[in-house]
Structure formats: structure tokens, C-alpha cells
Design a protein around this motif. Structure first.
Motif, PDB file in Angstrom:
ATOM      1  N   VAL A 100       3.401  51.690  23.966  1.00  0.00           N
ATOM      2  CA  VAL A 100       2.161  52.161  23.351  1.00  0.00           C
ATOM      3  C   VAL A 100       2.416  52.891  22.040  1.00  0.00           C
ATOM      4  N   ILE A 101       3.454  53.710  22.008  1.00  0.00           N
ATOM      5  CA  ILE A 101       3.741  54.480  20.794  1.00  0.00           C
ATOM      6  C   ILE A 101       4.002  53.550  19.608  1.00  0.00           C
ATOM      7  N   SER A 102       4.756  52.469  19.845  1.00  0.00           N
ATOM      8  CA  SER A 102       5.046  51.521  18.762  1.00  0.00           C
ATOM      9  C   SER A 102       3.775  50.846  18.263  1.00  0.00           C
ATOM     10  N   ILE A 103       2.862  50.514  19.175  1.00  0.00           N
ATOM     11  CA  ILE A 103       1.606  49.869  18.783  1.00  0.00           C
ATOM     12  C   ILE A 103       0.780  50.829  17.928  1.00  0.00           C
ATOM     13  N   ILE A 104       0.706  52.084  18.345  1.00  0.00           N
ATOM     14  CA  ILE A 104      -0.052  53.079  17.575  1.00  0.00           C
ATOM     15  C   ILE A 104       0.568  53.267  16.195  1.00  0.00           C
ATOM     16  N   GLU A 105       1.893  53.408  16.149  1.00  0.00           N
ATOM     17  CA  GLU A 105       2.565  53.623  14.865  1.00  0.00           C
ATOM     18  C   GLU A 105       2.445  52.414  13.947  1.00  0.00           C
ATOM     19  N   THR A 106       2.447  51.221  14.528  1.00  0.00           N
ATOM     20  CA  THR A 106       2.282  50.005  13.725  1.00  0.00           C
ATOM     21  C   THR A 106       0.910  49.984  13.074  1.00  0.00           C
ATOM     22  N   ARG A 107      -0.096  50.385  13.834  1.00  0.00           N
ATOM     23  CA  ARG A 107      -1.444  50.419  13.263  1.00  0.00           C
ATOM     24  C   ARG A 107      -1.516  51.442  12.125  1.00  0.00           C
ATOM     25  N   VAL A 108      -0.932  52.613  12.330  1.00  0.00           N
ATOM     26  CA  VAL A 108      -0.955  53.641  11.290  1.00  0.00           C
ATOM     27  C   VAL A 108      -0.302  53.110  10.013  1.00  0.00           C
ATOM     28  N   ALA A 109       0.887  52.539  10.147  1.00  0.00           N
ATOM     29  CA  ALA A 109       1.615  52.039   8.979  1.00  0.00           C
ATOM     30  C   ALA A 109       0.837  50.940   8.265  1.00  0.00           C
ATOM     31  N   LEU A 110       0.269  50.014   9.039  1.00  0.00           N
ATOM     32  CA  LEU A 110      -0.456  48.887   8.447  1.00  0.00           C
ATOM     33  C   LEU A 110      -1.718  49.347   7.732  1.00  0.00           C
ATOM     34  N   GLU A 111      -2.502  50.189   8.391  1.00  0.00           N
ATOM     35  CA  GLU A 111      -3.784  50.573   7.801  1.00  0.00           C
ATOM     36  C   GLU A 111      -3.626  51.499   6.601  1.00  0.00           C
ATOM     37  N   LEU A 164      -2.132  37.491   4.678  1.00  0.00           N
ATOM     38  CA  LEU A 164      -1.073  37.756   5.658  1.00  0.00           C
ATOM     39  C   LEU A 164      -1.476  38.868   6.616  1.00  0.00           C
ATOM     40  N   PHE A 165      -2.244  39.819   6.106  1.00  0.00           N
ATOM     41  CA  PHE A 165      -2.665  40.941   6.941  1.00  0.00           C
ATOM     42  C   PHE A 165      -3.811  40.565   7.879  1.00  0.00           C
ATOM     43  N   GLU A 166      -4.623  39.594   7.477  1.00  0.00           N
ATOM     44  CA  GLU A 166      -5.839  39.297   8.228  1.00  0.00           C
ATOM     45  C   GLU A 166      -5.550  38.861   9.658  1.00  0.00           C
ATOM     46  N   GLY A 167      -4.508  38.037   9.829  1.00  0.00           N
ATOM     47  CA  GLY A 167      -4.172  37.596  11.177  1.00  0.00           C
ATOM     48  C   GLY A 167      -3.571  38.704  12.013  1.00  0.00           C
ATOM     49  N   ILE A 168      -2.965  39.677  11.348  1.00  0.00           N
ATOM     50  CA  ILE A 168      -2.305  40.771  12.057  1.00  0.00           C
ATOM     51  C   ILE A 168      -3.302  41.826  12.506  1.00  0.00           C
ATOM     52  N   PHE A 175      -5.541  45.464  20.588  1.00  0.00           N
ATOM     53  CA  PHE A 175      -4.595  46.157  21.448  1.00  0.00           C
ATOM     54  C   PHE A 175      -4.760  47.667  21.333  1.00  0.00           C
ATOM     55  N   HIS A 176      -4.967  48.152  20.120  1.00  0.00           N
ATOM     56  CA  HIS A 176      -5.126  49.584  19.910  1.00  0.00           C
ATOM     57  C   HIS A 176      -6.415  50.077  20.565  1.00  0.00           C
ATOM     58  N   GLN A 177      -7.450  49.239  20.523  1.00  0.00           N
ATOM     59  CA  GLN A 177      -8.720  49.610  21.139  1.00  0.00           C
ATOM     60  C   GLN A 177      -8.565  49.792  22.643  1.00  0.00           C
ATOM     61  N   ASN A 178      -7.729  48.948  23.255  1.00  0.00           N
ATOM     62  CA  ASN A 178      -7.479  49.091  24.690  1.00  0.00           C
ATOM     63  C   ASN A 178      -6.853  50.444  25.005  1.00  0.00           C
ATOM     64  N   ASP A 221      -3.959  60.027  12.102  1.00  0.00           N
ATOM     65  CA  ASP A 221      -3.115  61.033  12.757  1.00  0.00           C
ATOM     66  C   ASP A 221      -3.909  61.761  13.838  1.00  0.00           C
ATOM     67  N   PHE A 222      -5.164  62.038  13.561  1.00  0.00           N
ATOM     68  CA  PHE A 222      -6.058  62.655  14.551  1.00  0.00           C
ATOM     69  C   PHE A 222      -6.202  61.756  15.777  1.00  0.00           C
ATOM     70  N   VAL A 223      -6.433  60.467  15.528  1.00  0.00           N
ATOM     71  CA  VAL A 223      -6.591  59.505  16.631  1.00  0.00           C
ATOM     72  C   VAL A 223      -5.289  59.356  17.410  1.00  0.00           C
ATOM     73  N   ARG A 224      -4.173  59.285  16.678  1.00  0.00           N
ATOM     74  CA  ARG A 224      -2.864  59.125  17.317  1.00  0.00           C
ATOM     75  C   ARG A 224      -2.564  60.295  18.252  1.00  0.00           C
ATOM     76  N   LYS A 225      -2.771  61.507  17.777  1.00  0.00           N
ATOM     77  CA  LYS A 225      -2.485  62.683  18.601  1.00  0.00           C
ATOM     78  C   LYS A 225      -3.367  62.718  19.842  1.00  0.00           C
ATOM     79  N   LYS A 226      -4.618  62.335  19.689  1.00  0.00           N
ATOM     80  CA  LYS A 226      -5.521  62.329  20.841  1.00  0.00           C
ATOM     81  C   LYS A 226      -5.088  61.284  21.867  1.00  0.00           C
TER      82      LYS A 226
END
Length: 235
Positions: A100-111, A164-168, A175-178, A221-226
Motif C-alpha cells: 500500500v505504501i508504494s501505491i500511495i507514494e507512486t500516486r504522490v510522485a506522479l501527480e 504516456l501518463f493517461e494509461g497510468i 487502486f488508490h481509491q480502494n 501529503d494530508f491524504v497520505r498521512k490520513k
């Protein structure tokens, strides 16, 4: 589209033959020998080039088709897709679902990257869509802003105009929403989320990539910590 191009694929060992065939076919794109939309060598040609049996070739092609990398057309052959969708990344995320941590961090980096590009490219029409999205969130009857929030981030992602980002991003958001759905409604602060969204919107409206980056980081960061706090509780 190109037919019967001469291509070079190195001979393979007997270990993990199907995977090696997949790697070599993808390498045709990576090396520029073939391009999206081009027809790849026939099953018979691949058998000779790779020195493997027909079942191995078919297994490899089936895997590539499932991932959306190739399309097989009856009586015409197998072609590289014109545009790779979200399937390959969805499969990667599915295999990493427990991390889960990797998925959250991937979203942060991408967005964070996406919002800086969006600040440079966003149109007035897209800004208006974000404005309407914020008003919709402001008028929600409950703290459940999941769908509206996802649309907010999707507008920003697509305004970056990078295929390239659109498919990702679509697969990653799901996954992050779950993960976020594990946070009870009573623990979701709609007012805070709305405030972060307004800050991001204002930065985008000014076309300021640095301010947009900072505003998005504070939000994520707020969402990640929560989310991480909730995961700790559930352990």
C-alpha cells in the motif's frame, strides 16, 4: 502500417521461453525496429527467429494481447497497438496490491509531476470544469467526496496532455481509491479537502507550476498521512 520488415531478435535459452519471447517482441518497439501499429513477424517467422515451438510463441502472443500491447487480426496478422492503454500498469498494480505504501507514494510522485505540466498547458475550458467540480464538492450532502475528488484529479491529469501518463493515472487512481475507502466517512474532512482543491485551482488559474506543485503536495501529503494512520489502526 509496415508489413514483412526484417527484424533482429537474439536467440533464446530454454529458460522461461515465453517470457523471453515477450521481452524480445517488446524490444522491437524499444529499439525502434518496429513502431506502434506495425505488424510483427508471423508465428512461423517468430518460431524460426527465436528457435522455439509454436505453443511458446502463442503463449507469448496471448500474454501480450491480454496486456493490450498487441492486437491479433484474423487473416491479417498480429500488430502492435497504436496506443498502449492502462492494462499493463493495472497488472503491475494488481501484483503490488499488498504494498500500500508504494501505491500511495507512486500516486504522490506522479501527480506532482502532472500538476506542474497542467499549470503550463491547462485550458480555460478545463479550468471551468475544475471550478464546477469544486462547487459540486462544496454542495455535497455528506462527507463522501470520493467520486468528485477522483474527477478533480482526472481533469488535472488529462490537462497535462501526456499520453504516456493517461494509461497510468486511471489505473493508479482506482487502486488508490480502494485504499481511501478504508477511511470511515466520519473521519473524512470535506472542508479540508475542499480547501486544498481551491488552493490547487488558484495555482493552476495563475499558470504557476511551482505554486501548483506546492499546493498539490500539501493536499496529497494530508491524504497520505490520513491513509497511513488508518492502515496502522487496522493492523
Amino acid at each position: 502500417m509496415t508489413d514483412n520488415k526484417e527484424v533482429e531478435i537474439k536467440s533464446l535459452s530454454r529458460k522461461s521461453l515465453s517470457k523471453q519471447v515477450i521481452d524480445e517482441i517488446i524490444n522491437l518497439l524499444m529499439t525502434g525496429q518496429l513502431k506502434p501499429g506495425d505488424r510483427i513477424p508471423s508465428e512461423h517467422e517468430l518460431m524460426e527467429i527465436c528457435d522455439v515451438s509454436r505453443p511458446v510463441i502463442r503463449e507469448a502472443l496471448t500474454s501480450l494481447e491480454v496486456m493490450g500491447i498487441v492486437n491479433r487480426k484474423t487473416r491479417h496478422g498480429t500488430f502492435f497497438s497504436e496506443k498502449i492503454g492502462s492494462k499493463p500498469f493495472s497488472m503491475m498494480l494488481a501484483l503490488s496490491a499488498g504494498d500500500v505504501i508504494s501505491i500511495i507514494e507512486t500516486r504522490v510522485a506522479l501527480e506532482l509531476g502532472l500538476v506542474t505540466l497542467a499549470a503550463e498547458k491547462i485550458t480555460d475550458e478545463e479550468l471551468e470544469l475544475i471550478r464546477e467540480n469544486i462547487e459540486e464538492m462544496r454542495n455535497l450532502p455528506t462527507n463522501d467526496s470520493s467520486d468528485v475528488d477522483m474527477r478533480f484529479h482526472k481533469i488535472i491529469a488529462h490537462s497535462a496532455r501526456n499520453p504516456l501518463f493517461e494509461g497510468i493515472i486511471d489505473a493508479l487512481q482506482k487502486f488508490h481509491q480502494n485504499i481511501l475507502e478504508q477511511i470511515p466517512l466520519e473521519n473524512r474532512n470535506l472542508e479540508d479537502t475542499l480547501s486544498y482543491h481551491v488552493d490547487i485551482f488558484k495555482a493552476l488559474e495563475k499558470r504557476d507550476p511551482v505554486e501548483a506543485y506546492i499546493a498539490m503536495y500539501r493536499h496529497l501529503d494530508f491524504v497520505r498521512k490520513k491513509a497511513l494512520k488508518r492502515l496502522e489502526i487496522n493492523k
